[in-house]
Design a protein around this motif. Structure first.
Motif, PDB file in Angstrom:
ATOM      1  N   LYS A 166       1.056  -1.082   0.103  1.00 37.45           N
ATOM      2  CA  LYS A 166      -0.345  -0.258  -0.009  1.00 37.45           C
ATOM      3  C   LYS A 166       0.921   1.199  -0.238  1.00 37.45           C
ATOM      4  CE  LYS A 166      -3.804  -0.028   2.031  1.00 37.45           C
ATOM      5  NZ  LYS A 166      -5.370  -0.288   2.911  1.00 37.45           N
ATOM      6  N   ILE A 167       0.659   2.624  -0.536  1.00 37.22           N
ATOM      7  CA  ILE A 167       0.819   3.173  -1.225  1.00 37.22           C
ATOM      8  C   ILE A 167       0.219   4.376   0.200  1.00 37.22           C
ATOM      9  CG2 ILE A 167       1.545   5.537  -2.058  1.00 37.22           C
ATOM     10  CD1 ILE A 167       1.701   3.071  -4.999  1.00 37.22           C
ATOM     11  N   SER A 210       0.037  14.765 -14.027  1.00 42.22           N
ATOM     12  CA  SER A 210      -0.450  13.727 -13.235  1.00 42.22           C
ATOM     13  C   SER A 210      -2.031  12.844 -13.457  1.00 42.22           C
ATOM     14  CB  SER A 210      -1.147  15.401 -11.965  1.00 42.22           C
ATOM     15  OG  SER A 210      -2.436  15.792 -12.204  1.00 42.22           O
ATOM     16  N   PHE A 211      -1.709  12.131 -13.219  1.00 44.97           N
ATOM     17  CA  PHE A 211      -3.076  11.572 -12.837  1.00 44.97           C
ATOM     18  C   PHE A 211      -3.610  11.025 -11.430  1.00 44.97           C
ATOM     19  CE2 PHE A 211       0.229   8.222 -13.811  1.00 44.97           C
ATOM     20  CZ  PHE A 211       0.199   7.603 -13.263  1.00 44.97           C
ATOM     21  N   SER A 212      -4.803  10.901 -11.742  1.00 45.79           N
ATOM     22  CA  SER A 212      -5.237  10.910 -10.473  1.00 45.79           C
ATOM     23  C   SER A 212      -5.552   8.459 -10.182  1.00 45.79           C
ATOM     24  CB  SER A 212      -6.641  10.772  -9.833  1.00 45.79           C
ATOM     25  OG  SER A 212      -6.748  12.548  -9.923  1.00 45.79           O
ATOM     26  N   VAL A 213      -5.878   8.571  -8.328  1.00 49.87           N
ATOM     27  CA  VAL A 213      -5.528   7.122  -8.686  1.00 49.87           C
ATOM     28  C   VAL A 213      -6.483   6.948  -6.906  1.00 49.87           C
ATOM     29  CG1 VAL A 213      -4.393   5.053  -7.942  1.00 49.87           C
ATOM     30  CG2 VAL A 213      -3.884   7.052  -9.404  1.00 49.87           C
ATOM     31  N   ALA A 214      -7.979   6.386  -7.663  1.00 56.50           N
ATOM     32  CA  ALA A 214      -8.372   5.984  -6.484  1.00 56.50           C
ATOM     33  C   ALA A 214      -8.489   5.555  -5.051  1.00 56.50           C
ATOM     34  CB  ALA A 214     -10.073   5.406  -6.201  1.00 56.50           C
ATOM     35  N   ALA A 215      -8.737   5.613  -3.956  1.00 63.14           N
ATOM     36  CA  ALA A 215      -8.582   5.058  -2.726  1.00 63.14           C
ATOM     37  C   ALA A 215      -8.092   3.239  -2.577  1.00 63.14           C
ATOM     38  CB  ALA A 215      -8.269   5.473  -1.552  1.00 63.14           C
ATOM     39  N   ASP A 216      -7.586   2.425  -2.420  1.00 63.44           N
ATOM     40  CA  ASP A 216      -7.639   0.866  -2.593  1.00 63.44           C
ATOM     41  C   ASP A 216      -8.325   0.139  -4.242  1.00 63.44           C
ATOM     42  OD1 ASP A 216      -8.325   0.501  -0.052  1.00 63.44           O
ATOM     43  OD2 ASP A 216     -10.375   1.301  -0.379  1.00 63.44           O
ATOM     44  N   ALA A 217      -7.204   0.927  -4.993  1.00 66.08           N
ATOM     45  CA  ALA A 217      -7.061   1.182  -6.482  1.00 66.08           C
ATOM     46  C   ALA A 217      -6.086   0.673  -6.591  1.00 66.08           C
ATOM     47  CB  ALA A 217      -7.679   2.424  -7.018  1.00 66.08           C
ATOM     48  N   SER A 218      -5.811  -0.643  -7.212  1.00 69.16           N
ATOM     49  CA  SER A 218      -4.407  -0.651  -7.874  1.00 69.16           C
ATOM     50  C   SER A 218      -3.431   0.031  -8.426  1.00 69.16           C
ATOM     51  CB  SER A 218      -4.717  -2.014  -8.860  1.00 69.16           C
ATOM     52  OG  SER A 218      -2.794  -2.757  -9.019  1.00 69.16           O
ATOM     53  N   ILE A 241       0.196  -3.911  -5.483  1.00 70.74           N
ATOM     54  CA  ILE A 241       0.565  -2.022  -4.642  1.00 70.74           C
ATOM     55  C   ILE A 241      -0.673  -1.196  -5.062  1.00 70.74           C
ATOM     56  CG2 ILE A 241       1.633  -0.861  -6.199  1.00 70.74           C
ATOM     57  CD1 ILE A 241       3.509  -0.094  -3.355  1.00 70.74           C
ATOM     58  N   THR A 242      -1.780  -1.150  -3.934  1.00 67.43           N
ATOM     59  CA  THR A 242      -2.145  -0.768  -4.029  1.00 67.43           C
ATOM     60  C   THR A 242      -2.353   0.683  -3.641  1.00 67.43           C
ATOM     61  OG1 THR A 242      -3.459  -0.891  -2.471  1.00 67.43           O
ATOM     62  CG2 THR A 242      -4.149  -2.654  -4.133  1.00 67.43           C
TER      63      THR A 242
END
Length: 782
Positions: free
Chosen positions: A449-450, A622-630, A641-642
Motif C-alpha cells: 500500500k502507498i 498528473s493522473f488521479s488514483v482512487a483509494a484502494d485502487a491498484s 500495490i494499491t
C-alpha cells in the motif's frame, strides 16, 4: 486521562503543600504563593538533515543566543565538519521579553531550514537558513499573544504545522501562517517539546507524533491527524526511564527522530521494527536517555545510553552514509556531544548511533540502479493505464497546417507533396533542440500500500531528504528532432491537418526497502523514487476544423477550430494576431522579412534570423488514483500495490525549445504555362512569433489544453492571375503543454488509418515517422 491525573496530583500536592506551609509558619516564615511550573533545560535544540548535511539549531539561555551549525559528518574523526557554516541570532534583551521561552522546533520546507520559537513576550517567531550555504534569514514574527512555553514543528501533507500551547498554526507557502480551529494539544501543556511525521506500520495514512509536558500529568504524547478534519488523539503518559532498580526519572526535553537504534557502548540496541526514537534528558540526570516507540506494537520503552553525557543540547540529527554504487544508504543518528555557543566555525564532536539501511531493488540492463523503466510513448490505447500515462506527456508545439496554398488544378501527387510544408528542422544536424526538465517524485508505503508522497513537493521523511540530496529534485533531458508537416505527408484531403509535437518521458522507478540497524531485518516499509531517464519525441495529426478528430480521438477536444490551409478567405478574417481579435498576440514579426513566393520557384521563409528560446514553466502533469485502487501504471512498484488514499501521481515539467532558422516554411508552386486559366500566382509571407493574448486569459485553456506560445507565418498577400484582390491568412506553430486532466478524455486510435500510417505518428517506437525522399522525418495523415 488528564482529568484523573490532575485530581490525583492535586490530592497529593495539596497534602504536601499543607505540610510545607505548616512547617514554614512554624519556622516563622509567612506563607507565599508557589511559582508557576516552568520546564528546565540544559540547552534546547533540534537536529535536521537537508542538502547532504546535518544541521542543528540550539538556544543558549545564559548568553541568550540562538545558534545554528551545519556540515558533513566524518566517520574517521567523528566530527561534524562545518566548513564555516554557522550563524548566531542575538536575542539579548534586558527586559527578557525577546528571550526564547521553552524549546525550539524546526523542519525542512521548500529546501529551506525553519526554526520556530516563542519569546517571553509572547511572540511566535522563526528564522530560516539555506541548508546548502548556511545563509541566514532575519527573525520573522507570525503572531503575538502566545503563551511562552515552546514550539514544535513538522511538515505534514505538504504544509508546515507549528504547535504551541496557545494553538496550532499552518502554512502552505512557508510565509503566511493561519491559526487552526483545532487548538493546542489536549490537557494543559506547559511546554511543547517536539514533533515528527511518521507512517504507521499498518499502512495507514501519515500522522504527526507530538511530545509535550503537561502542568499536572507530566510528559505526554499524542498524535495529530488530518483525515478530512484536524484532530489530536487522546494523550498518553510517556514512561519514566529507570536510573537504577529503585529510581525512575521523568522525561524533560529532547528530539524525536525516525528509525531503529543500534547498541551504544554497553547499552543494547532497540527493537528491530519500525520505530520512532526520542533522545533526550531526564529530570535529575546528565546522561543521554532514549525513549523508543514501536510502531508495530504501539508501545514505549526507555533506557539510558550508558557512558553518554548529555550536558548540552539533547538534539539529534539524521546523517546518511552512501554504501556502494547501487545507492544503498545507512541512516545514522548524530548526537552532538559539545555544541559551541556562540559557534565560531569550529567542528563539532558527534556520537553516531547506527539506524536503518535503505537498499535499492532494481538494476535495469539499460538504466542500471536508476530503476525500472516505463515508456509512456507506448500509451496509445483507450484503456485506463494508457490514458493515465498520456497525462504525463508534454505538448511542445503545434502546427496549425502548412502555409496557405491553392491546388491550382494540380493532380500530380508528387507535385502536390512539394506545394506547401513546414520544416521543423532541416536534418539531424539542424534539428530543433528541446530541453525537458521534470521534478522527481518520491512515495512512501509498504509492499502492499502507498501511504504518502506521490508528488508532494515537501515530503517530511528523512530518507526522502537523503535521496534528494544525492539525486536532485528534478531530471533534465535534451532531445533533438526534425519533421516535415504539410502536403509532403498527406495522401488526400490536402491542407486539412494540423500537427502536434509531444515529449513522452521514459520514467524510471526505484524501490528502496528499509531494514533495521542489523541490515537483515526488513521493516515492511518502502520508499519509491521516480524520475525521467529519457524523452521520446513524437508527433500526431488532427483535423484543423474538428480538432477532436485525429490520430487519438478526443485528445484535442476543446482546441479552437481553424480553417483549412486552402481556405484563404477564412484566414483573411483572423489576420490580426496582435489586437485581441484572436487568441494570440505577436511577440515579434513586424521586423522580419516578407518572403515573396512566385510560380515556378521553390521559396523558403524562416521564422527568425536569430535563435529564439521558448520557455514554458511550472506545468503539472498528473493522473488521479482512487483509494484502494491498484497502482499498476509504473514499473518498479511492488506487484499488486494499491493506493492507501485518494491521490495523484504528479510531476512539474518545464520545456525550453530553441527556434532557429532551421524552422521554416516552404512553398513550391510550379509554373502553369504562358496562358493559364485564373490561378493563384504570387504569395507574400511574413513569419512571426506568438504568445497567448492577455485579453483572453482563459480562451486557450479548455478541457486541459494549456497553450504557452506559438510560431506563425502570415500570408500578407496573394495574387490571382489577372486579379488584384488581396487576402490574408496565418499559420501557427505554438509551443504548448498538456495539463493534468488531458488524458481523462475518451481517447482511441483512429480506426480508419492503415497500420503503416497509424504507426507513422509515433517517433521512437517500432513504427517511426516515415522517411521522406530527402530523409526527413514526417507524419503522414489520411
Amino acid at each position: 486521562m488528564c482529568k484523573e491525573a490532575r485530581q490525583r496530583r492535586k490530592r497529593v500536592f495539596g497534602w504536601l503543600i499543607g505540610l510545607a506551609v505548616l512547617g514554614l509558619m512554624a519556622l516563622g516564615f509567612p506563607p507565599a504563593s508557589f511559582a508557576q511550573y516552568q520546564p528546565q533545560y540544559q540547552m534546547p535544540g533540534k537536529g535536521l538533515y537537508s542538502a547532504g548535511k546535518s544541521h542543528f539549531f540550539y538556544y543558549d539561555q545564559g548568553q541568550q543566543f540562538l545558534n545554528y551549525v551545519g556540515g558533513t559528518f566524518s566517520d574517521s574523526s567523528w566530527e561534524l565538519n562545518t566548513n564555516g557554516q554557522f550563524n548566531t541570532w542575538n536575542l539579548f534583551d534586558p527586559s527578557s521579553s525577546k528571550n526564547i521561552a521553552g524549546g525550539v522546533g524546526a523542519c525542512v520546507y521548500n529546501a529551506t531550514l525553519y526554526c520556530f520559537f516563542v519569546t517571553n513576550g509572547g511572540y511566535l517567531q522563526y528564522v530560516t537558513v539555506n541548508p546548502a550555504t548556511g545563509a541566514p534569514g532575519p527573525i520573522q514574527t507570525i503572531v503575538t499573544g502566545i503563551s511562552p512555553y515552546g514550539a514544535a514543528a513538522a511538515v505534514f501533507k505538504n504544509a508546515i504545522y507549528v504547535f504551541t500551547v496557545s494553538g496550532t498554526f499552518s502554512s502552505a507557502d512557508g510565509q503566511n501562517f493561519t491559526r487552526l480551529a483545532v487548538g493546542p494539544p489536549p490537557c494543559e501543556p506547559v511546554d511543547v517539546v517536539d514533533a515528527v511525521t511518521f507512517y504507521p506500520a499498518d499502512g495507514g495514512p501519515p500522522r504527526v507524533m507530538l511530545v509535550y509536558l503537561d502542568r499536572d500529568a507530566g510528559p505526554l504524547y499524542c498524535e495529530f491527524t488530518n483525515n478530512g478534519s484536524y484532530s489530536f488523539s487522546t494523550p498518553q503518559w510517556l514512561p519514566k526511564v529507570a536510573q537504577n532498580p529503585w529510581t525512575s526519572l521523568p522525561f524533560m526535553h529532547g528530539n524525536l527522530i525516525l528509525g531503529t537504534a543500534d547498541a551504544v557502548n554497553a547499552t543494547p540496541g532497540g527493537a528491530k521494527a519500525l520505530c520512532i526514537q526520542l533522545y533526550g534528558s531526564a529530570e535529575g540526570s546528565n546522561q543521554l536517555a532514549r525513549w523508543e516507540y514501536n510502531l508495530k506494537t504501539e508501545t514505549w520503552s526507555s533506557q539510558f545510553e550508558q557512558g553518554v553525557d548529555c550536558e548540552s543540547a539533547p538534539a539529534m540529527a539524521p546523517w546518511f552514509r552512501t554504501l556502494d554504487a547501487s545507492g544503498a544508504m545507512h541512516l545514522v543518528h548524530l548526537f552532538p556531544t559539545d555544541l559551541p555557543s556562540p559557534p565560531q566555525g569550529q567542528n563539532v564532536d558527534c556520537l553516531p548511533i547506527g539506524s536503518d539501511f535503505m537498499v535499492p531493488q532494481h538494476n535495469d540492463p539499460t538504466y542500471g540502479w536508476a530503476g525500472a523503466p516505463t515508456t509512456t510513448a507506448n500509451a496509445m490505447g483507450d484503456d485506463a493505464k494508457s490514458k493515465a500515462l498520456r497525462n504525463l506527456w508534454s505538448l511542445v508545439g503545434i502546427v496549425l497546417g502548412p502555409p496557405p496554398f491553392a491546388l491550382n488544378g494540380i493532380d500530380d501527387l508528387y507535385v502536390i507533396q512539394e506545394l506547401s510544408n513546414v520544416e521543423y528542422g532541416k536534418d539531424q544536424t539542424q534539428s530543433v533542440s528541446t530541453t525537458h526538465t521534470s521534478t522527481n517524485t518520491i512515495s512512501v508505503g509498504t509492499e502492499t500500500k502507498i501511504q504518502g508522497g506521490m508528488g508532494e513537493a515537501n515530503l517530511d521523511f528523512s530518507y526522502a531528504h537523503a535521496w534528494t540530496s544525492s539525486h536532485g529534485t528534478s531530471s533534465t533531458v535534451e532531445v533533438s528532432q526534425y519533421y516535415t508537416f504539410g502536403t509532403k505527408d498527406e495522401v488526400s484531403n490536402f491542407g486539412t491537418h494540423g500537427y502536434a509535437v509531444f515529449n513522452s518521458p521514459i520514467l524510471v522507478t526505484q524501490q528502496y526497502k528499509v531494514y533495521a540497524y542489523d541490515g537483515a531485518t526488513y521493516l515492511g516499509q518502502d520508499m519509491y523514487t521516480t524520475g525521467t531517464a529519457n524523452v521520446v519525441q513524437q508527433a500526431c495529426y488532427f483535423d484543423l476544423q474538428n480538432p477532436s478528430d485525429g490520430f487519438i480521438q478526443g485528445l484535442f477536444q476543446g482546441l479552437t477550430p481553424y480553417p483549412y490551409s486552402t481556405d484563404l478567405h477564412s484566414w483573411h478574417q483572423i489576420r490580426d494576431w496582435d489586437s485581441g481579435g484572436s487568441d494570440w498576440k505577436a511577440i515579434f514579426g513586424d521586423l522580419s522579412d516578407i518572403g515573396v513566393l512566385n510560380q515556378g520557384t521553390l521559396t523558403t521563409v524562416t521564422y527568425t534570423k536569430s535563435d529564439s528560446t521558448m520557455d514554458s514553466k511550472g506545468n503539472s502533469n498528473s493522473f488521479s488514483v482512487a483509494a484502494d485502487a491498484s497502482f499498476d501504471f509504473l514499473e518498479g512498484f511492488s506487484a499488486g500495490i494499491t493506493m492507501g488514499y485518494d491521490g495523484e501521481f504528479e510531476t512539474t515539467t518545464e520545456i525550453e525549445s530553441t527556434i532557429t532558422n532551421s524552422v521554416s516554411c516552404t512553398n513550391n508552386m510550379p509554373a502553369l504555362g504562358p496562358n493559364p486559366p485564373p490561378r493563384l500566382n504570387q504569395w507574400s509571407v511574413r513569419p512571426a512569433l506568438l504568445a497567448p493574448g492577455h485579453e483572453r486569459p482563459g480562451a486557450l485553456d479548455t478541457r486541459g489544453l494549456q497553450w504557452k506560445s506559438a510560431l506563425v507565418h502570415n500570408l500578407e498577400r496573394h495574387r490571382v492571375h489577372h486579379d488584384r484582390r488581396e487576402h490574408y491568412r496565418g499559420l501557427t506553430s505554438p509551443a504548448i503543454r498538456l495539463r493534468s486532466d488531458q488524458s481523462r478524455r475518451a481517447c482511441r486510435p483512429s480506426g480508419h488509418l492503415p497500420g503503416r500510417e497509424r504507426a507513422a505518428c509515433l517517433a521512437g517506437r517500432a513504427g517511426r515517422p516515415d522517411q521522406s525522399r530527402d530523409g526527413r522525418r514526417s507524419v503522414r495523415a489520411a
